[in-house]
Design an enzyme around this catalytic site. Structure first.
Site, PDB file in Angstrom:
ATOM      1  N   HIS A   1     -20.640 -18.392 -71.569  1.00  0.00           N
ATOM      2  CA  HIS A   1     -19.661 -19.463 -71.653  1.00  0.00           C
ATOM      3  C   HIS A   1     -18.729 -19.088 -72.969  1.00  0.00           C
ATOM      4  O   HIS A   1     -18.057 -17.882 -73.090  1.00  0.00           O
ATOM      5  CB  HIS A   1     -20.300 -20.678 -71.728  1.00  0.00           C
ATOM      6  CG  HIS A   1     -19.476 -21.964 -71.873  1.00  0.00           C
ATOM      7  ND1 HIS A   1     -18.178 -21.958 -71.504  1.00  0.00           N
ATOM      8  CD2 HIS A   1     -19.591 -23.312 -72.075  1.00  0.00           C
ATOM      9  CE1 HIS A   1     -17.800 -23.228 -71.580  1.00  0.00           C
ATOM     10  NE2 HIS A   1     -18.699 -24.055 -71.981  1.00  0.00           N
TER      11      HIS A   1
ATOM     12  N   HIS B   1     -15.247 -15.882 -63.484  1.00  0.00           N
ATOM     13  CA  HIS B   1     -14.908 -17.246 -63.765  1.00  0.00           C
ATOM     14  C   HIS B   1     -15.420 -18.013 -62.870  1.00  0.00           C
ATOM     15  O   HIS B   1     -15.191 -17.675 -61.734  1.00  0.00           O
ATOM     16  CB  HIS B   1     -13.563 -17.611 -64.071  1.00  0.00           C
ATOM     17  CG  HIS B   1     -13.325 -19.037 -65.152  1.00  0.00           C
ATOM     18  ND1 HIS B   1     -13.382 -20.129 -64.370  1.00  0.00           N
ATOM     19  CD2 HIS B   1     -13.080 -19.101 -66.397  1.00  0.00           C
ATOM     20  CE1 HIS B   1     -13.294 -21.062 -65.276  1.00  0.00           C
ATOM     21  NE2 HIS B   1     -13.266 -20.576 -66.647  1.00  0.00           N
TER      22      HIS B   1
ATOM     23  N   ASP C   1     -11.346 -15.429 -72.820  1.00  0.00           N
ATOM     24  CA  ASP C   1     -12.020 -14.816 -73.760  1.00  0.00           C
ATOM     25  C   ASP C   1     -11.705 -13.379 -73.954  1.00  0.00           C
ATOM     26  O   ASP C   1     -12.031 -12.421 -74.855  1.00  0.00           O
ATOM     27  CB  ASP C   1     -13.556 -14.835 -73.579  1.00  0.00           C
ATOM     28  CG  ASP C   1     -14.168 -16.274 -73.752  1.00  0.00           C
ATOM     29  OD1 ASP C   1     -14.460 -16.957 -72.579  1.00  0.00           O
ATOM     30  OD2 ASP C   1     -13.970 -16.769 -74.834  1.00  0.00           O
TER      31      ASP C   1
END
Ligand code: SDX
Length: 429
Positions: free
Chosen positions: A265, A306, A364
């Site tokens: 995460h 994702h 990210d």
């Protein structure tokens, strides 16, 4: 709200009419609340097909790579608004006008400092403690200082706690970094913008006056906006679940920080940069791609894939533009890590394994490159994510508490353990 329905025919022949609800955007939902009366549960580990709540805050279209905060596309917000406007939007549902924005910033600025006793909490940590461990502890401890605003059923208490959390999480994040460096804590300066104030508290030194580079301030502000909220992701669901028990907002946000820390995460930005550094050279990329595809190897390509986006994460696109701006501004446009990131992205997006599974770069993938270029150490990356996501967590928590029908969250299970049996005396076991 329900015009459509779904029919469920059970093995017993019983037919259940289940109400269906249509959203303003996205998938229809089937209301299964009545199933338990027929002795049934749904089974959905990881909640892949489960809507846990009704919400008006954020919407993601994973197939199209769309992210809306209160209906506004993320790329427009990132380019036309600043983080304070976006924070106001997430909390109140509309973008502020000039006066509303000024008042919002004034209220945030009333809460940027932390109690002097809170600073002593840091002394109990080793200097090399992971800053996320400190964040979980110190943010949770805020509830020990604010007995005047812990009644979650009092809307004024909720608003006051919201402002305190948004204002203080930035100060506490900077304190985590300063403590790890052995540098003195820096007090916030309320004449600065939120992002500028954060960079000031991170990097300014008592030995000389300096102001954060405006380009880095803009990039930091944009990173905050891009990370602010994201539907019912793992950490937001954690905050909602904790809040459903009536826990105070500081404890709920601390639970969200703990959940965000995981490498699957929010910890992915730190893991992604560590991975790019481990790859070390473009020629090593094929070996890492091979490992990412090997089912016997737990290695995943950090920053790719994702749960919802099966297209480019729209935040990654905006982040990629910022990465180039920041690296140019910091004279690092030939940064070897960026070169590896761009080459990895190109190779992965041509590889059938990633194409078939619709594994694209996520938020990210580029954020770590920008943060490193700004001079923020890798172990602070998830702290920045938590700082930015606090406004989203608070907005989602407030929406849940204000929901008249909200109940304590208490999922059921598929039990496959032992049926009832009797204890035998130890001599006979
Ligand atoms: C965030 O939910 C949110 O909104 C989160 C977030 C937010 O703003 O709150 O967007 C922030 O957490 C972004 C995600 C950051 N995490 C990473 O970058 C870590 C690497 N990514 C993976 O761990 C993974 O993609 C997840 C956890 C993000 C998503 O996992 P899913 O949806 O459970 O997908 P999956 O594991 O079921 O993957 C489907 C297939 C599997 O292969 P098969 O079993 O079909 O053969 O894709 C493979 C997976 O093995 N796969 C990957 C991969 N991600 C998925 N293979 C290699 N590298 C990867 N990164």
């Amino acid at each position: 709200m329900s015009e459509k329905s779904a029919k469920l025919i059970l093995p017993s022949g019983e037919e259940l009419d289940l109400a269906m609800y249509s959203p303003s955007e996205g998938n229809d939902v089937v209301d299964v609340t009545k199933l338990v009366k027929s002795g049934l549960f749904t089974y959905d580990p990881g909640f892949m097909s489960t809507a846990s709540c009704e919400s008006k805050i954020t919407y993601i279209d994973g197939a199209k790579g769309v992210l809306l905060y209160r209906g506004y596309p993320i790329d427009q917000l990132a380019s036309q608004c600043d983080f304070m406007e976006v924070s106001y939007l997430l909390l109140n549902g509309e973008l502020p006008n000039v006066d509303e924005k000024a008042e919002f910033i004034d209220r945030i600025n009333n809460h940027t400092m932390v109690h002097e006793q809170l600073a002593t909490f840091f002394r109990g940590f080793r200097r090399d403690a992971h800053p996320m461990a400190i964040m979980v502890g110190v943010v949770g401890a805020l509830s020990a200082f604010y007995h005047d605003s812990l009644d979650i059923n009092n809307p004024e208490h909720r608003v006051k706690s919201a402002f305190r959390l948004i204002a203080k999480v930035s100060t506490i994040a900077a304190m985590c970094y300063r403590y790890s460096m052995g540098h003195p804590f820096v007090y916030p300066r309320n004449e600065m913008s939120y992002a500028e104030n954060f960079l000031h508290q991170m990097f300014s030194m008592p030995s000389h006056d300096d102001k954060p580079d405006p380009i880095l301030v803009k990039a930091m502000d944009r990173i905050f906006t891009l990370h602010a909220d994201h539907e019912q992701n793992c950490s937001t669901s954690t905050v909602r679940l904790a809040g459903s028990s009536g826990a105070n907002p500081f404890a709920c946000i601390a639970a969200g920080i703990a959940s965000l820390w995981g490498p699957a995460h929010g910890g992915a930005n730190e893991a992604c940069l560590n991975m790019l550094n481990e790859i070390g050279d473009v020629k090593n990329i094929p070996e890492f791609i091979k490992r990412a595809k090997d089912k016997d190897d737990p290695f995943r390509l950090m920053g790719f894939g994702h749960r919802v986006y099966k297209n480019f994460d729209p935040r990654a696109k905006v982040m990629r533009e910022s990465a180039h701006e920041v690296l140019k501004a910091t004279g690092k446009q030939d940064d070897p890590i960026l070169k590896i990131a761009l080459e990895l992205e190109k190779i992965a997006l041509q590889d059938p394994y990633f194409v078939e599974r619709k594994l694209y770069p996520n938020v990210d993938f580029y954020s770590g490159i920008i943060l490193e270029a700004i001079g923020i150490p890798t172990n602070m990356f998830t702290v920045i994510f938590a700082l930015a996501r606090t406004v989203g967590w608070v907005a989602q928590w407030s929406e849940m508490i204000a929901e008249p029908t909200q109940k304590i969250g208490r999922p059921r299970q598929l039990y496959t353990g032992k049926s009832e049996r009797s204890v035998q005396p130890i001599e006979e076991r």
